[in-house]
Design a protein around this motif. Sequence first.
Motif, PDB file in Angstrom:
ATOM      1  N   THR A  83       0.819  -1.223   0.000  1.00 34.76           N
ATOM      2  CA  THR A  83       0.000   0.000   0.000  1.00 34.76           C
ATOM      3  C   THR A  83       0.848   1.267   0.000  1.00 34.76           C
ATOM      4  O   THR A  83       0.308   2.366   0.130  1.00 34.76           O
ATOM      5  CB  THR A  83      -0.934   0.032   1.227  1.00 34.76           C
ATOM      6  OG1 THR A  83      -0.141   0.023   2.434  1.00 34.76           O
ATOM      7  CG2 THR A  83      -1.864  -1.166   1.233  1.00 34.76           C
ATOM      8  N   PHE A  84       2.170   1.111  -0.144  1.00 35.82           N
ATOM      9  CA  PHE A  84       3.029   2.296  -0.167  1.00 35.82           C
ATOM     10  C   PHE A  84       2.771   3.079  -1.446  1.00 35.82           C
ATOM     11  O   PHE A  84       2.849   2.532  -2.553  1.00 35.82           O
ATOM     12  CB  PHE A  84       4.498   1.877  -0.102  1.00 35.82           C
ATOM     13  CG  PHE A  84       5.459   3.041  -0.037  1.00 35.82           C
ATOM     14  CD1 PHE A  84       5.476   3.868   1.065  1.00 35.82           C
ATOM     15  CD2 PHE A  84       6.329   3.301  -1.080  1.00 35.82           C
ATOM     16  CE1 PHE A  84       6.352   4.943   1.137  1.00 35.82           C
ATOM     17  CE2 PHE A  84       7.209   4.377  -1.023  1.00 35.82           C
ATOM     18  CZ  PHE A  84       7.218   5.186   0.090  1.00 35.82           C
ATOM     19  N   PRO A  85       2.417   4.378  -1.337  1.00 38.36           N
ATOM     20  CA  PRO A  85       2.058   5.158  -2.538  1.00 38.36           C
ATOM     21  C   PRO A  85       3.285   5.510  -3.373  1.00 38.36           C
ATOM     22  O   PRO A  85       4.140   6.277  -2.946  1.00 38.36           O
ATOM     23  CB  PRO A  85       1.407   6.422  -1.947  1.00 38.36           C
ATOM     24  CG  PRO A  85       2.024   6.558  -0.586  1.00 38.36           C
ATOM     25  CD  PRO A  85       2.309   5.167  -0.100  1.00 38.36           C
ATOM     26  N   LEU A  86       3.372   4.939  -4.550  1.00 37.78           N
ATOM     27  CA  LEU A  86       4.505   5.220  -5.436  1.00 37.78           C
ATOM     28  C   LEU A  86       4.184   6.416  -6.325  1.00 37.78           C
ATOM     29  O   LEU A  86       3.783   6.272  -7.474  1.00 37.78           O
ATOM     30  CB  LEU A  86       4.829   3.985  -6.286  1.00 37.78           C
ATOM     31  CG  LEU A  86       5.482   2.810  -5.543  1.00 37.78           C
ATOM     32  CD1 LEU A  86       5.627   1.607  -6.467  1.00 37.78           C
ATOM     33  CD2 LEU A  86       6.831   3.210  -4.984  1.00 37.78           C
ATOM     34  N   SER A  87       4.369   7.597  -5.784  1.00 38.31           N
ATOM     35  CA  SER A  87       4.157   8.813  -6.560  1.00 38.31           C
ATOM     36  C   SER A  87       5.312   8.986  -7.547  1.00 38.31           C
ATOM     37  O   SER A  87       6.320   8.274  -7.479  1.00 38.31           O
ATOM     38  CB  SER A  87       4.084  10.030  -5.638  1.00 38.31           C
ATOM     39  OG  SER A  87       5.331  10.217  -4.984  1.00 38.31           O
ATOM     40  N   LYS A  88       5.182   9.952  -8.429  1.00 38.69           N
ATOM     41  CA  LYS A  88       6.249  10.212  -9.402  1.00 38.69           C
ATOM     42  C   LYS A  88       7.552  10.568  -8.690  1.00 38.69           C
ATOM     43  O   LYS A  88       8.631  10.103  -9.062  1.00 38.69           O
ATOM     44  CB  LYS A  88       5.833  11.349 -10.339  1.00 38.69           C
ATOM     45  CG  LYS A  88       6.899  11.685 -11.382  1.00 38.69           C
ATOM     46  CD  LYS A  88       6.488  12.865 -12.240  1.00 38.69           C
ATOM     47  CE  LYS A  88       7.604  13.237 -13.213  1.00 38.69           C
ATOM     48  NZ  LYS A  88       7.246  14.427 -14.028  1.00 38.69           N
ATOM     49  N   ASP A  89       7.454  11.400  -7.641  1.00 38.72           N
ATOM     50  CA  ASP A  89       8.649  11.802  -6.905  1.00 38.72           C
ATOM     51  C   ASP A  89       9.343  10.599  -6.272  1.00 38.72           C
ATOM     52  O   ASP A  89      10.565  10.479  -6.315  1.00 38.72           O
ATOM     53  CB  ASP A  89       8.280  12.809  -5.811  1.00 38.72           C
ATOM     54  CG  ASP A  89       7.846  14.144  -6.382  1.00 38.72           C
ATOM     55  OD1 ASP A  89       8.127  14.388  -7.574  1.00 38.72           O
ATOM     56  OD2 ASP A  89       7.229  14.935  -5.656  1.00 38.72           O
ATOM     57  N   VAL A  90       8.561   9.712  -5.660  1.00 41.43           N
ATOM     58  CA  VAL A  90       9.129   8.530  -5.019  1.00 41.43           C
ATOM     59  C   VAL A  90       9.779   7.619  -6.059  1.00 41.43           C
ATOM     60  O   VAL A  90      10.867   7.077  -5.845  1.00 41.43           O
ATOM     61  CB  VAL A  90       8.042   7.762  -4.234  1.00 41.43           C
ATOM     62  CG1 VAL A  90       8.579   6.417  -3.740  1.00 41.43           C
ATOM     63  CG2 VAL A  90       7.558   8.594  -3.052  1.00 41.43           C
ATOM     64  N   LYS A  91       9.119   7.467  -7.209  1.00 43.84           N
ATOM     65  CA  LYS A  91       9.673   6.608  -8.263  1.00 43.84           C
ATOM     66  C   LYS A  91      11.012   7.138  -8.767  1.00 43.84           C
ATOM     67  O   LYS A  91      11.953   6.376  -8.992  1.00 43.84           O
ATOM     68  CB  LYS A  91       8.676   6.492  -9.418  1.00 43.84           C
ATOM     69  CG  LYS A  91       7.457   5.646  -9.098  1.00 43.84           C
ATOM     70  CD  LYS A  91       6.493   5.601 -10.277  1.00 43.84           C
ATOM     71  CE  LYS A  91       5.269   4.756  -9.955  1.00 43.84           C
ATOM     72  NZ  LYS A  91       4.302   4.745 -11.093  1.00 43.84           N
ATOM     73  N   VAL A  92      11.109   8.453  -8.944  1.00 43.66           N
ATOM     74  CA  VAL A  92      12.366   9.036  -9.415  1.00 43.66           C
ATOM     75  C   VAL A  92      13.454   8.853  -8.356  1.00 43.66           C
ATOM     76  O   VAL A  92      14.596   8.511  -8.681  1.00 43.66           O
ATOM     77  CB  VAL A  92      12.183  10.536  -9.737  1.00 43.66           C
ATOM     78  CG1 VAL A  92      13.527  11.194 -10.042  1.00 43.66           C
ATOM     79  CG2 VAL A  92      11.250  10.712 -10.925  1.00 43.66           C
ATOM     80  N   PHE A  93      13.097   9.053  -7.101  1.00 44.02           N
ATOM     81  CA  PHE A  93      14.073   8.877  -6.021  1.00 44.02           C
ATOM     82  C   PHE A  93      14.583   7.438  -5.980  1.00 44.02           C
ATOM     83  O   PHE A  93      15.787   7.184  -5.880  1.00 44.02           O
ATOM     84  CB  PHE A  93      13.439   9.259  -4.685  1.00 44.02           C
ATOM     85  CG  PHE A  93      14.399   9.224  -3.530  1.00 44.02           C
ATOM     86  CD1 PHE A  93      15.155  10.335  -3.208  1.00 44.02           C
ATOM     87  CD2 PHE A  93      14.560   8.073  -2.772  1.00 44.02           C
ATOM     88  CE1 PHE A  93      16.053  10.311  -2.149  1.00 44.02           C
ATOM     89  CE2 PHE A  93      15.448   8.037  -1.717  1.00 44.02           C
ATOM     90  CZ  PHE A  93      16.197   9.159  -1.400  1.00 44.02           C
ATOM     91  N   MET A  94      13.658   6.477  -6.073  1.00 41.06           N
ATOM     92  CA  MET A  94      14.046   5.067  -6.032  1.00 41.06           C
ATOM     93  C   MET A  94      14.877   4.686  -7.259  1.00 41.06           C
ATOM     94  O   MET A  94      15.815   3.887  -7.165  1.00 41.06           O
ATOM     95  CB  MET A  94      12.799   4.187  -5.921  1.00 41.06           C
ATOM     96  CG  MET A  94      12.065   4.339  -4.596  1.00 41.06           C
ATOM     97  SD  MET A  94      10.532   3.402  -4.499  1.00 41.06           S
ATOM     98  CE  MET A  94      11.160   1.732  -4.460  1.00 41.06           C
TER      99      MET A  94
END
Length: 370
Positions: A83-94
């Motif tokens: 359920t961790f929200p993978l927003s665009k910002d999180v995806k780029v960071f990862m």
Amino acid sequence: RLRLHDGKLIKDRRYHLRTYPNCFVAKELTDWLIDHKEAPDRETAIRLMQKLMDHYIIHHVCDEHSDYKDAKLLYRFRKDDGTFPLSKDVKVFMRGQSLYEKLVSVEDSILKMREENSVKYQRTFLGSEMIDWLIQEGEVENRQEAVELGRALLEHGIIQHVSNRHHFFDSDILYHFWINFRRRRRLTELLNENSSRALSESPDSPFCLRKLNPEPGNTSFLSVQTNKEIKVVSAVRRSSITSLSGNSNAYFSAPPTLVFPPVAECNPKSVLKRPVTNEELLSPGAPYVKKTLTIVGDAVGWGFVVRGGRPCHIQAVDPGGPAAAAGMKVCQFVFSVNGVYVLHLDYQTISSLIMTGPRTLVMEVMEAIE
């Protein structure tokens, strides 16, 4: 999270005839944080876990509690239940973290210490070099896709031009990883990070100019709010107010009412004659010049207003304030704040960067060539 898995604090647990996979008991975790010196006391441990809840990193297994309670309640990392929200910002960071780990773990990595203008930089690479590597490793299909990835990494503060003067290009320009992903952060660092929403909505933002009254038509600015005490400073722009205090005490005995003449108006309408895009600002030969301003805030702030977004612009400047003294003008575009590239950000986020930064503010602005 991984340390908790290793320590068996995270495991399947049964409660009321139901099994909850990959969860932990709040009270046990609080004990663990103190025992492992991640928190000095229970109060701090609770505040830390509440931060993780506020950032959607952990949650109550049944979502019956919106706050973290130091009790025998079951909580779970959202990464463990999908359920961790993978927003665009999180995806780029990862993505940036994944690329960094891959680069530092290979022999003869393109990440090297290099020197430019007699300054040495760590974890550096050439733009074209990174693009070649991304294609070779199958991370992207072509050079255009690699450039887009590089620009996304730069705009999210993961990589940066070594002197913060260029966006990401397929060229021999030198860049470096701005974030060292292998530096282990302590949980207590979370408590030093303020909410950008709270900052941007705060009426006491010290870098903004404030109206004396909210009524329409009143365009005068107050340097301080009337319910605040401020320290008298010796700077020229504030020397004239010393006599208002009536004594030599370092603080005003009564709050002053200092109103600037209506030189710069602060209203919702933009001071820009027309919209300007980032592409226009950054295109080769564009009629803009970049300037670096060092603004030392005084007792009442920096004295300017930022508005707009992608790019943001200077909407108003206190004519007697530190920003004006440093050369700031209306209609300039904000390129960077304290070394952080901000052309892609909105004014609320830039407000947060300024509010949480040092008193001495270093800003790069882009100004139209007359």
